[in-house]
Design a protein around this motif. Structure first.
Motif, PDB file in Angstrom:
ATOM      1  N   CYS B  23       0.856  -1.183   0.000  1.00 32.08           N
ATOM      2  CA  CYS B  23       0.000   0.000   0.000  1.00 32.08           C
ATOM      3  C   CYS B  23       0.900   1.243   0.000  1.00 32.08           C
ATOM      4  CB  CYS B  23      -0.856   0.077   1.266  1.00 32.08           C
ATOM      5  SG  CYS B  23      -1.791  -1.405   1.624  1.00 32.08           S
ATOM      6  N   CYS B  26       3.288   2.401   3.127  1.00 34.09           N
ATOM      7  CA  CYS B  26       3.597   1.268   4.016  1.00 34.09           C
ATOM      8  C   CYS B  26       5.049   1.332   4.506  1.00 34.09           C
ATOM      9  CB  CYS B  26       3.379  -0.041   3.271  1.00 34.09           C
ATOM     10  SG  CYS B  26       3.893  -1.471   4.244  1.00 34.09           S
ATOM     11  N   ASN B  28       7.039  -1.032   4.922  1.00 31.32           N
ATOM     12  CA  ASN B  28       7.911  -2.002   4.259  1.00 31.32           C
ATOM     13  C   ASN B  28       8.833  -1.338   3.237  1.00 31.32           C
ATOM     14  OD1 ASN B  28       7.256  -4.481   5.510  1.00 31.32           O
ATOM     15  ND2 ASN B  28       5.351  -4.589   4.331  1.00 31.32           N
ATOM     16  N   CYS B  57       3.127  -9.412   3.981  1.00 33.78           N
ATOM     17  CA  CYS B  57       3.484  -8.244   3.163  1.00 33.78           C
ATOM     18  C   CYS B  57       4.996  -8.049   3.202  1.00 33.78           C
ATOM     19  CB  CYS B  57       2.791  -6.999   3.687  1.00 33.78           C
ATOM     20  SG  CYS B  57       1.002  -7.092   3.555  1.00 33.78           S
ATOM     21  N   ASN B 127       4.488  -4.767  12.687  1.00 35.02           N
ATOM     22  CA  ASN B 127       3.440  -3.775  12.419  1.00 35.02           C
ATOM     23  C   ASN B 127       2.197  -4.061  13.252  1.00 35.02           C
ATOM     24  OD1 ASN B 127       2.437  -6.010  11.145  1.00 35.02           O
ATOM     25  ND2 ASN B 127       2.512  -5.183   9.068  1.00 35.02           N
ATOM     26  N   GLY B 131      -0.923  -8.224   8.334  1.00 34.13           N
ATOM     27  CA  GLY B 131      -1.251  -7.286   7.266  1.00 34.13           C
ATOM     28  C   GLY B 131      -1.838  -7.976   6.054  1.00 34.13           C
ATOM     29  N   HIS B 207      -0.947   1.082   8.297  1.00 37.86           N
ATOM     30  CA  HIS B 207      -2.060   2.029   8.456  1.00 37.86           C
ATOM     31  C   HIS B 207      -3.341   1.461   7.859  1.00 37.86           C
ATOM     32  CE1 HIS B 207       0.182   2.602   4.810  1.00 37.86           C
ATOM     33  NE2 HIS B 207      -0.835   3.208   4.238  1.00 37.86           N
ATOM     34  N   THR B 208      -3.179   0.628   6.810  1.00 38.06           N
ATOM     35  CA  THR B 208      -4.349   0.092   6.126  1.00 38.06           C
ATOM     36  C   THR B 208      -5.160  -0.845   7.029  1.00 38.06           C
ATOM     37  OG1 THR B 208      -2.975   0.097   4.156  1.00 38.06           O
ATOM     38  CG2 THR B 208      -5.066  -1.065   3.997  1.00 38.06           C
ATOM     39  N   GLN B 209      -4.453  -1.748   7.684  1.00 45.62           N
ATOM     40  CA  GLN B 209      -5.174  -2.766   8.449  1.00 45.62           C
ATOM     41  C   GLN B 209      -5.212  -2.497   9.947  1.00 45.62           C
ATOM     42  OE1 GLN B 209      -6.851  -4.662   6.804  1.00 45.62           O
ATOM     43  NE2 GLN B 209      -5.825  -5.060   4.857  1.00 45.62           N
TER      44      GLN B 209
HETATM   45  S1  SF4 Z   1      -1.584  -4.187   4.377  1.00 42.88           S
HETATM   46 FE1  SF4 Z   1      -0.337  -3.058   5.854  1.00 42.88          FE
HETATM   47  S2  SF4 Z   1       1.606  -4.139   5.922  1.00 42.88           S
HETATM   48 FE2  SF4 Z   1       0.555  -4.778   4.080  1.00 42.88          FE
HETATM   49  S3  SF4 Z   1       1.296  -3.414   2.465  1.00 42.88           S
HETATM   50 FE3  SF4 Z   1      -0.576  -2.505   3.275  1.00 42.88          FE
HETATM   51  S4  SF4 Z   1       0.119  -1.142   4.866  1.00 42.88           S
HETATM   52 FE4  SF4 Z   1       1.813  -2.480   4.432  1.00 42.88          FE
END
Ligand code: SF4
Ligand code: TPP
Lengths: 371, 280
Positions: B23, B26, B28, B57, B127, B131, B207-209
């Motif tokens: 995302c 992210c 990563n 991820c 995280n 994820g 942040h997404t999950q």
């Molecule tokens: S789901 Fe979370 S850990 Fe996975 S790519 Fe998206 S932001 Fe990064």
């Protein structure tokens, strides 16, 4: 020389060039780990006792990718734990050898008693469609020579090869002839000889088996358990998915005749045929000879290769037979396969034992006499 | 050419179809940058480096970098790495795992790898959540946090990955964040140089999950949360437990000399050879 089956497996592996072993103790395979632990370091190899069988399977795949022939050994419960990473070795095409000394199951089962209950698990244990090579051993001599063959097939076809032994074969101490190192045919994986820029790690070749570079040799490439394209990168493109999956099957299927091994006894004019493997083949051989003495036209085929099932060898024989007997230490796993290829051509009878004891020559003989 | 462009050309795979799977924003991606910079500083040859990753991820990192790369099964990266390292000890093996990957499904391998002390570098991207599978609680999800499998708040206690690694016997343990990038570069470089098992816990954000569900804001807000919560270990050592509540220390937490497995194994080989000649 007198050796136990498990010890002979170690000697076979070392003769074949195995220099890495990872394992976790389990009856009746433990002796393989124990002997490996002092034999391997003496030949500059490495033995490691891992925290479980999942780890053992992961470690042998890693070692093979770094260019070392590698092996693990276990029994039923550990074999179950290995299945996920076994599938990784199939799809990433990593040569390695897995010995499963079968004992009674399911679950902890009967650790010290003989069984042939894992034939189907060896074929289909890991998830997803995949080809696999499975060999069986019935004598101490086999334990040596079939282990060498297992490594050779693994290297030649870039695939995991499973050896199914059983408690009786593994623990029987008997005479064995160990050939001189120079007399053993050893096959090594094909390595790339092109410059690194030209190397396509999962390229389709006429044999279906791409050359394999070891990590650190200058061919930097990606290895994954995801379905991948010819460069090793994940893909979902239907044509690339299909390309990989069909090549995986093709590389085994188009070499059936190289992979399928059986041993025959008095099959030429046989009217009744026993199809056996593993320790049961020992009893079947005795019973067949005894039956011949009594004038019964009995013959036997000992399956050395269990998977891919030696259909091409058995099928033509079935037509000439009055009946087939498949004795097994399970409720009928190979007999299902014999029936499947038989398609009603002849009569297929089964003889099963699941009480932890071996099927005796007398049991087989008395059945042959009734057939 | 800008330094960063040079590094991209040198270390990222040009034959791999970007864009990546992560995302936007992210952590990563930030770790990927730090890792490349750290490796560049070690002056190791690309051929000598093996990147082994797990599933998640974070595990996808291996596909983008131009080394020998091995994307394994969920939780098992360290087992594969163990085989690679033992078969060819000259290779520099760096393992990348997620928090669930390393401490849930791979927890057993994690503690045993630390105890065994092979010369491996283990990077755990923490995280606080699973994820890739869409935000289920992991062994590092804080008590009370929301996840798709804990809609009313997580009732489990969280692992401290760095402490776990230290207790299990790792030679070097550090913790960094994707906010403190120059520290992260430094911690990664030290971990790669370290002889023995070294762990870098990288506090990152999903942040997404995780962030969205727990009202922690977007990626930038979560980076600021890292800035606010992290305390240099030197300072943290002078602070009381109360003062450290809701904070975590960053820096090199443990650095010790312990027997390295491959060195010990060399002795095993010598003794085994001697025993064999005596048998003959
Ligand atoms: S789901 Fe979370 S850990 Fe996975 S790519 Fe998206 S932001 Fe990064
Ligand atoms: C044996 C197995 N179980 C479950 C999964 C599904 N799965 C894939 S990734 C993942 C969790 C990843 O979380 P984490 O390790 O924290 O990494 P992140 O995605 O957050 O980087 C799970 C459960 C799997 N791939 N294999």
């Amino acid at each position: 020389m007198l050796l136990q089956g498990n010890e002979a497996i170690v000697e076979g592996a070392i003769a074949a060039g195995c220099r890495f072993f990872a394992g976790y103790p389990i009856t009746p395979a433990t002796e393989i780990s124990e002997v490996m632990s002092y034999r391997l370091p003496a030949v500059d190899g490495t033995f490691i006792q891992m925290e479980d069988e999942i780890a053992s399977m992961g470690a042998i795949i890693g070692a093979s990718l770094a260019g070392t022939k590698s092996m693990t050994a276990t029994s039923g419960p550990g074999f179950s734990l290995m299945q996920e990473n076994l599938g990784f070795a199939c799809i990433a095409e990593v040569p390695c050898v897995i010995v499963n000394v079968m004992r009674g199951g399911p679950s902890t089962g009967i650790p010290t008693q003989v069984s042939q209950g894992d034939v189907m698990q060896a074929r289909w244990g890991t998830h997803g469609d995949h080809p696999i090579i499975v060999l069986s051993v019935s004598t101490t001599q086999d334990c040596f020579s079939i282990t060498v063959k297992a490594f050779n097939l693994a290297e030649k076809y870039r695939t995991p090869v499973i050896i199914l032994a059983d408690e009786v074969v593994a623990h029987t101490r008997e005479k064995i002839f160990l050939p001189h190192p120079g007399e053993v045919e050893i096959i090594d994986r094909i390595r790339p000889n092109m410059p690194p820029d030209w190397y396509i790690p999962y390229e389709d070749t006429s044999r279906g088996v791409p050359p394999m570079a070891a990590f650190g040799e200058g061919y930097r490439y990606h290895v994954t358990g995801l379905v991948h394209d010819s460069r090793g990168f994940p893909t979902q493109r239907p044509d690339e998915v299909k390309g990989l999956m069909s090549r995986l099957f093709r590389k085994i299927n188009q070499h059936f005749f190289d992979i399928q091994m059986v041993e025959e006894e008095a099959t030429e004019d046989a009217e009744i045929l026993t199809v056996a493997y593993g320790s049961v083949a020992r009893s079947a051989r005795r019973a067949t000879r005894e039956a011949r003495h009594r004038g019964i036209k009995a013959g036997m085929v000992q399956l050395v290769t269990l998977w891919p099932f030696p259909r091409q060898i058995l099928e033509p024989k079935l037509r000439k037979l009055r009946a087939v007997l498949v004795p097994e230490l399970n409720v009928g796993q190979i007999s299902r396969e014999v029936k499947r290829i038989n398609q009603g051509v002849t009569r297929v009878e089964t003889l099963n034992r699941i009480d932890g004891n071996l099927i005796t020559p007398a049991e087989i003989l008395s059945r042959l006499m009734k057939m | 050419m800008a330094e960063v462009t040079k590094l991209i050309h040198k270390y990222l795979r040009h034959d791999k179809k970007f864009p990546h799977v992560w995302c936007p924003g992210c952590g990563n991606g930030i770790l990927l940058g730090a890792l490349i910079r750290a490796i560049d500083r070690t002056h190791l040859e690309k051929d000598e480096i093996v990147i082994v990753s797990g599933i998640g991820c974070s595990g996808r990192l291996s596909v983008y970098v131009d080394f020998n790369t091995l994307h394994t099964t969920h939780g098992r990266a360290l087992t594969f790495a163990t085989g690679v390292k033992l078969a060819n000890p000259k290779l520099q093996v760096i393992v990348i795992m997620g928090d669930g990957d390393a401490t849930a499904i791979g927890g057993n391998h994690f503690i045993h790898a630390a105890r065994r002390n092979l010369n491996l570098t283990a990077i755990v991207v923490n995280n606080s959540i699973y994820g890739m599978t869409g935000g289920q609680y992991s062994p590092t999800t804080p008590y009370g946090s929301l996840a798709t499998t804990s809609l009313h708040g997580n009732i489990e206690q969280a692992f401290s990955i760095a402490e776990l690694a230290a207790m299990a016997g790792a030679s070097m343990v550090s913790r960094g964040t994707v906010y403190h990038t120059s520290l992260l570069d430094e911690l990664l470089e030290k971990a790669i140089h370290k002889r023995g098992f070294s762990v870098v816990e990288v506090i990152s954000h999903c942040h997404t999950q995780y962030g969205r569900r727990n009202k922690m804001g977007n990626a930038a807000d979560m980076l600021l949360w890292q800035k606010k919560s992290a305390v240099r270990i030197e300072k943290a050592r002078t602070m009381s437990d109360e003062e450290m509540q809701d904070k975590f220390s960053i820096g090199v937490l443990v650095d010790r000399e312990l027997p390295v497995y491959t060195q010990e194994y060399r002795k095993v080989r010598e003794m085994a050879k001697k025993a064999m000649t005596q048998m003959r």
